[in-house]
Design a protein around this motif. Structure first.
Motif, PDB file in Angstrom:
ATOM      1  N   LYS A 177      -1.064  -1.140  -9.154  1.00  0.00           N
ATOM      2  CA  LYS A 177      -0.098  -1.021  -8.060  1.00  0.00           C
ATOM      3  C   LYS A 177      -0.223   0.330  -7.369  1.00  0.00           C
ATOM      4  O   LYS A 177      -0.229   0.417  -6.133  1.00  0.00           O
ATOM      5  CB  LYS A 177       1.326  -1.209  -8.581  1.00  0.00           C
ATOM      6  CG  LYS A 177       1.635  -2.613  -9.041  1.00  0.00           C
ATOM      7  CD  LYS A 177       3.052  -2.690  -9.558  1.00  0.00           C
ATOM      8  CE  LYS A 177       3.374  -4.056 -10.119  1.00  0.00           C
ATOM      9  NZ  LYS A 177       4.754  -4.136 -10.627  1.00  0.00           N
ATOM     10  N   VAL A 178      -0.333   1.401  -8.160  1.00  0.00           N
ATOM     11  CA  VAL A 178      -0.448   2.749  -7.592  1.00  0.00           C
ATOM     12  C   VAL A 178      -1.753   2.891  -6.817  1.00  0.00           C
ATOM     13  O   VAL A 178      -1.775   3.440  -5.714  1.00  0.00           O
ATOM     14  CB  VAL A 178      -0.336   3.819  -8.713  1.00  0.00           C
ATOM     15  CG1 VAL A 178      -0.661   5.201  -8.177  1.00  0.00           C
ATOM     16  CG2 VAL A 178       1.051   3.796  -9.320  1.00  0.00           C
ATOM     17  N   SER A 179      -2.843   2.375  -7.361  1.00  0.00           N
ATOM     18  CA  SER A 179      -4.133   2.446  -6.667  1.00  0.00           C
ATOM     19  C   SER A 179      -4.091   1.678  -5.349  1.00  0.00           C
ATOM     20  O   SER A 179      -4.618   2.133  -4.333  1.00  0.00           O
ATOM     21  CB  SER A 179      -5.246   1.881  -7.549  1.00  0.00           C
ATOM     22  OG  SER A 179      -5.389   2.650  -8.712  1.00  0.00           O
ATOM     23  N   GLY A 180      -3.480   0.508  -5.350  1.00  0.00           N
ATOM     24  CA  GLY A 180      -3.348  -0.269  -4.125  1.00  0.00           C
ATOM     25  C   GLY A 180      -2.502   0.434  -3.076  1.00  0.00           C
ATOM     26  O   GLY A 180      -2.824   0.417  -1.889  1.00  0.00           O
ATOM     27  N   LEU A 181      -1.433   1.069  -3.532  1.00  0.00           N
ATOM     28  CA  LEU A 181      -0.567   1.814  -2.612  1.00  0.00           C
ATOM     29  C   LEU A 181      -1.322   2.986  -2.005  1.00  0.00           C
ATOM     30  O   LEU A 181      -1.245   3.222  -0.788  1.00  0.00           O
ATOM     31  CB  LEU A 181       0.684   2.297  -3.340  1.00  0.00           C
ATOM     32  CG  LEU A 181       1.681   3.075  -2.506  1.00  0.00           C
ATOM     33  CD1 LEU A 181       2.261   2.189  -1.410  1.00  0.00           C
ATOM     34  CD2 LEU A 181       2.786   3.630  -3.380  1.00  0.00           C
ATOM     35  N   ILE A 182      -2.071   3.712  -2.810  1.00  0.00           N
ATOM     36  CA  ILE A 182      -2.845   4.845  -2.302  1.00  0.00           C
ATOM     37  C   ILE A 182      -3.897   4.364  -1.313  1.00  0.00           C
ATOM     38  O   ILE A 182      -4.095   4.970  -0.251  1.00  0.00           O
ATOM     39  CB  ILE A 182      -3.473   5.634  -3.472  1.00  0.00           C
ATOM     40  CG1 ILE A 182      -2.381   6.349  -4.259  1.00  0.00           C
ATOM     41  CG2 ILE A 182      -4.523   6.617  -2.967  1.00  0.00           C
ATOM     42  CD1 ILE A 182      -2.859   7.004  -5.535  1.00  0.00           C
ATOM     43  N   ALA A 183      -4.582   3.268  -1.613  1.00  0.00           N
ATOM     44  CA  ALA A 183      -5.596   2.725  -0.706  1.00  0.00           C
ATOM     45  C   ALA A 183      -4.969   2.292   0.620  1.00  0.00           C
ATOM     46  O   ALA A 183      -5.540   2.528   1.695  1.00  0.00           O
ATOM     47  CB  ALA A 183      -6.312   1.556  -1.362  1.00  0.00           C
ATOM     48  N   ALA A 184      -3.794   1.679   0.565  1.00  0.00           N
ATOM     49  CA  ALA A 184      -3.126   1.242   1.788  1.00  0.00           C
ATOM     50  C   ALA A 184      -2.703   2.438   2.639  1.00  0.00           C
ATOM     51  O   ALA A 184      -2.874   2.426   3.868  1.00  0.00           O
ATOM     52  CB  ALA A 184      -1.913   0.385   1.439  1.00  0.00           C
TER      53      ALA A 184
ATOM     54  N   LEU B  66      -4.106   5.430   2.656  1.00  0.00           N
ATOM     55  CA  LEU B  66      -5.317   6.028   3.221  1.00  0.00           C
ATOM     56  C   LEU B  66      -5.850   5.211   4.392  1.00  0.00           C
ATOM     57  O   LEU B  66      -6.293   5.761   5.402  1.00  0.00           O
ATOM     58  CB  LEU B  66      -6.383   6.182   2.144  1.00  0.00           C
ATOM     59  CG  LEU B  66      -6.137   7.286   1.116  1.00  0.00           C
ATOM     60  CD1 LEU B  66      -7.217   7.263   0.045  1.00  0.00           C
ATOM     61  CD2 LEU B  66      -6.066   8.639   1.782  1.00  0.00           C
ATOM     62  N   ALA B  67      -5.803   3.885   4.273  1.00  0.00           N
ATOM     63  CA  ALA B  67      -6.262   3.028   5.363  1.00  0.00           C
ATOM     64  C   ALA B  67      -5.395   3.219   6.606  1.00  0.00           C
ATOM     65  O   ALA B  67      -5.909   3.316   7.731  1.00  0.00           O
ATOM     66  CB  ALA B  67      -6.260   1.570   4.925  1.00  0.00           C
ATOM     67  N   LEU B  68      -4.087   3.296   6.424  1.00  0.00           N
ATOM     68  CA  LEU B  68      -3.192   3.532   7.559  1.00  0.00           C
ATOM     69  C   LEU B  68      -3.435   4.904   8.178  1.00  0.00           C
ATOM     70  O   LEU B  68      -3.369   5.068   9.394  1.00  0.00           O
ATOM     71  CB  LEU B  68      -1.731   3.396   7.119  1.00  0.00           C
ATOM     72  CG  LEU B  68      -1.263   1.974   6.837  1.00  0.00           C
ATOM     73  CD1 LEU B  68       0.155   1.990   6.270  1.00  0.00           C
ATOM     74  CD2 LEU B  68      -1.317   1.134   8.102  1.00  0.00           C
ATOM     75  N   LEU B  69      -3.727   5.887   7.345  1.00  0.00           N
ATOM     76  CA  LEU B  69      -4.014   7.230   7.844  1.00  0.00           C
ATOM     77  C   LEU B  69      -5.292   7.239   8.685  1.00  0.00           C
ATOM     78  O   LEU B  69      -5.340   7.852   9.748  1.00  0.00           O
ATOM     79  CB  LEU B  69      -4.139   8.203   6.674  1.00  0.00           C
ATOM     80  CG  LEU B  69      -4.369   9.665   7.028  1.00  0.00           C
ATOM     81  CD1 LEU B  69      -3.171  10.218   7.787  1.00  0.00           C
ATOM     82  CD2 LEU B  69      -4.607  10.479   5.767  1.00  0.00           C
ATOM     83  N   VAL B  70      -6.308   6.529   8.239  1.00  0.00           N
ATOM     84  CA  VAL B  70      -7.565   6.450   8.996  1.00  0.00           C
ATOM     85  C   VAL B  70      -7.328   5.766  10.341  1.00  0.00           C
ATOM     86  O   VAL B  70      -7.817   6.227  11.375  1.00  0.00           O
ATOM     87  CB  VAL B  70      -8.644   5.712   8.177  1.00  0.00           C
ATOM     88  CG1 VAL B  70      -9.835   5.340   9.038  1.00  0.00           C
ATOM     89  CG2 VAL B  70      -9.088   6.560   7.003  1.00  0.00           C
ATOM     90  N   VAL B  71      -6.578   4.682  10.352  1.00  0.00           N
ATOM     91  CA  VAL B  71      -6.279   3.982  11.613  1.00  0.00           C
ATOM     92  C   VAL B  71      -5.486   4.887  12.546  1.00  0.00           C
ATOM     93  O   VAL B  71      -5.762   4.953  13.750  1.00  0.00           O
ATOM     94  CB  VAL B  71      -5.520   2.666  11.328  1.00  0.00           C
ATOM     95  CG1 VAL B  71      -4.976   2.059  12.612  1.00  0.00           C
ATOM     96  CG2 VAL B  71      -6.435   1.689  10.617  1.00  0.00           C
ATOM     97  N   ALA B  72      -4.507   5.616  12.019  1.00  0.00           N
ATOM     98  CA  ALA B  72      -3.704   6.520  12.846  1.00  0.00           C
ATOM     99  C   ALA B  72      -4.571   7.616  13.454  1.00  0.00           C
ATOM    100  O   ALA B  72      -4.441   7.940  14.647  1.00  0.00           O
ATOM    101  CB  ALA B  72      -2.574   7.125  12.013  1.00  0.00           C
ATOM    102  N   VAL B  73      -5.482   8.179  12.680  1.00  0.00           N
ATOM    103  CA  VAL B  73      -6.365   9.228  13.201  1.00  0.00           C
ATOM    104  C   VAL B  73      -7.269   8.669  14.287  1.00  0.00           C
ATOM    105  O   VAL B  73      -7.499   9.320  15.312  1.00  0.00           O
ATOM    106  CB  VAL B  73      -7.185   9.859  12.049  1.00  0.00           C
ATOM    107  CG1 VAL B  73      -8.313  10.727  12.582  1.00  0.00           C
ATOM    108  CG2 VAL B  73      -6.283  10.676  11.140  1.00  0.00           C
TER     109      VAL B  73
END
Length: 64
Positions: A15-22, A24-31
């Motif tokens: 669960k924690v790994s999935g949350l971190i991946a999500a 990071l993915a949102l951060l990449v899209v925002a950038v």
């Protein structure tokens, strides 16, 4: 009776790994959105090319 400390659900580390991946993915899209989409091969070319990409004559007509 059920045993204490056992769970049939998803492990916490998954669960924690999935949350971190999500996140990071949102951060990449925002950038990418904030950056204005300035990515790709055109970014590496200067705006004032000293040599033309095609051969032209003195009137600016494309040759052969």
């Amino acid at each position: 009776m059920t045993e204490h400390g056992t769970s049939a659900g998803v492990p916490r580390w998954v669960k924690v790994s999935g949350l971190i991946a999500a996140v990071l993915a949102l951060l990449v899209v925002a950038v990418m959105l904030i950056n204005g989409g300035e990515h790709g091969p055109g970014r590496h070319m200067s705006s004032g090319l000293s040599t033309p990409l095609v051969d032209v004559d003195e009137r600016g007509r494309q040759l052969g």
